[in-house]
Design a protein around this motif. Structure first.
Motif, short mmCIF file in Angstrom:
data_model
loop_
_atom_site.label_atom_id
_atom_site.label_comp_id
_atom_site.label_asym_id
_atom_site.label_seq_id
_atom_site.Cartn_x
_atom_site.Cartn_y
_atom_site.Cartn_z
N ALA A 1 8.99 -59.99 -139.58
CA ALA A 1 10.05 -59.29 -140.31
C ALA A 1 9.93 -57.77 -140.18
O ALA A 1 10.91 -57.09 -139.85
CB ALA A 1 10.05 -59.70 -141.77
N LYS A 2 8.76 -57.24 -140.43
CA LYS A 2 8.60 -55.79 -140.35
C LYS A 2 8.65 -55.30 -138.90
O LYS A 2 9.14 -54.21 -138.62
CB LYS A 2 7.30 -55.36 -141.02
N LEU A 3 8.12 -56.12 -137.98
CA LEU A 3 8.19 -55.74 -136.57
C LEU A 3 9.64 -55.65 -136.12
O LEU A 3 10.02 -54.70 -135.42
CB LEU A 3 7.43 -56.76 -135.72
N TYR A 4 10.45 -56.63 -136.52
CA TYR A 4 11.88 -56.59 -136.18
C TYR A 4 12.52 -55.35 -136.78
O TYR A 4 13.31 -54.65 -136.13
CB TYR A 4 12.57 -57.85 -136.70
N TRP A 5 12.18 -55.06 -138.04
CA TRP A 5 12.76 -53.90 -138.72
C TRP A 5 12.39 -52.60 -137.99
O TRP A 5 13.24 -51.72 -137.80
CB TRP A 5 12.25 -53.86 -140.16
N ARG B 1 18.71 -49.69 -144.69
CA ARG B 1 19.64 -50.70 -145.20
C ARG B 1 19.19 -52.12 -144.85
O ARG B 1 19.72 -53.08 -145.37
CB ARG B 1 21.05 -50.46 -144.64
N ARG B 2 18.22 -52.23 -143.97
CA ARG B 2 17.76 -53.54 -143.51
C ARG B 2 16.27 -53.75 -143.77
O ARG B 2 15.63 -54.58 -143.13
CB ARG B 2 18.10 -53.73 -142.03
N TRP B 3 15.73 -53.02 -144.73
CA TRP B 3 14.31 -53.17 -145.08
C TRP B 3 14.07 -54.56 -145.65
O TRP B 3 14.69 -54.96 -146.63
CB TRP B 3 13.94 -52.08 -146.08
N PRO B 4 13.13 -55.36 -145.07
CA PRO B 4 12.93 -56.73 -145.52
C PRO B 4 12.06 -56.88 -146.75
O PRO B 4 11.94 -57.98 -147.30
CB PRO B 4 12.25 -57.38 -144.31
N GLY B 5 11.47 -55.79 -147.21
CA GLY B 5 10.56 -55.86 -148.35
C GLY B 5 9.11 -55.91 -147.90
O GLY B 5 8.80 -56.05 -146.72
#
Length: 232
Positions: free
Chosen positions: A108-112, A121-125
């Motif tokens: 998730a963070k790698l994609y972000w 606006r697309r921060w996954p947490g």
């Protein structure tokens, strides 16, 4: 409330209630969860769910399948009522990247970072399912046990699908274009991981509702697909 919504006994980050309601039948053939407003700045998503709720209350006299509907128009009221409205919840988390898909911690963070260039606006947490709004949707999947989830968004004017069953080719003017699988998305988690088919509707505008005839046609097309492709 005017639409007959009820407090779903869930609270957002800022303590707002999440509202919804059922259009229930005895001994249903299918249970369908319809949600909108995961992103607070997509106002038409909630509007479409409201409109469909009213149409579900007057089903056809000879409906082939008995469907138990649950409608939740706005999952992210904190984002909706922010000034201005915003995509994320009050913690700044994109709820549609916060679902606990396999390998979320790795992907998730790698994609972000790599694909969105750290778009806030697309921060996954910081953790999967960290947000109360995400946890509420997960609890609905466990307690309501939907056979189908319909998630309404805007403004990309497309129809997406994840999971088993043959997807609908179109709903109204929206045509199927399966745009990919995103870490932490509801489609990925529900359709791929949980094997609950997820129809994702992307309306053409986040602020301007489709005309009433188009809303009606999308509703009829959805029901036709359900009756043709999801019969048990």
């Amino acid at each position: 409330m005017a639409a007959g919504l009820q407090d779903m006994k869930a609270r957002t980050v800022q303590g707002r209630s999440i509202w919804g309601t059922d259009v229930a039948v005895d001994k249903p053939d299918l249970r369908v969860l319809v949600i909108g407003g995961i992103h607070g700045d997509e106002m038409t998503a909630g509007g479409l769910v409201y409109d469909w709720l009213e149409q579900a209350r007057t089903p056809p006299a000879e409906a082939p399948m008995r469907i138990y509907w649950r409608f939740i128009p706005v999952i992210n009221p904190d984002g909706l009522f922010a000034k201005p409205s915003r995509r994320t919840n009050a913690h700044g988390v994109d709820l549609n990247r916060n679902f606990p898909t396999p390998n979320w911690e790795r992907d998730a963070k790698l994609y972000w970072e790599k694909r969105t260039k750290k778009d806030p606006r697309r921060w996954p947490g910081n953790q999967a399912a960290s947000e109360p709004e995400t946890q509420f949707v997960l609890s609905q999947m466990d307690s309501f046990k939907p056979d189908l989830i319909v998630s309404v968004h805007a403004p990309y004017a497309v129809l997406d699908f994840d999971g088993p069953f043959v997807p609908p080719s179109r709903l109204g003017r929206l045509y199927l274009d399966q745009i990919g699988i995103f870490p932490g998305s509801l489609g990925n988690y529900g359709g791929i991981h949980r094997r609950i088919p997820v129809v994702t509707i992307e309306l053409s505008s986040a602020s301007r509702m489709p005309q009433a005839a188009e809303v009606r046609q999308m509703w009829l097309d959805l029901q036709r697909w359900i009756n043709e492709k999801m019969a048990k």
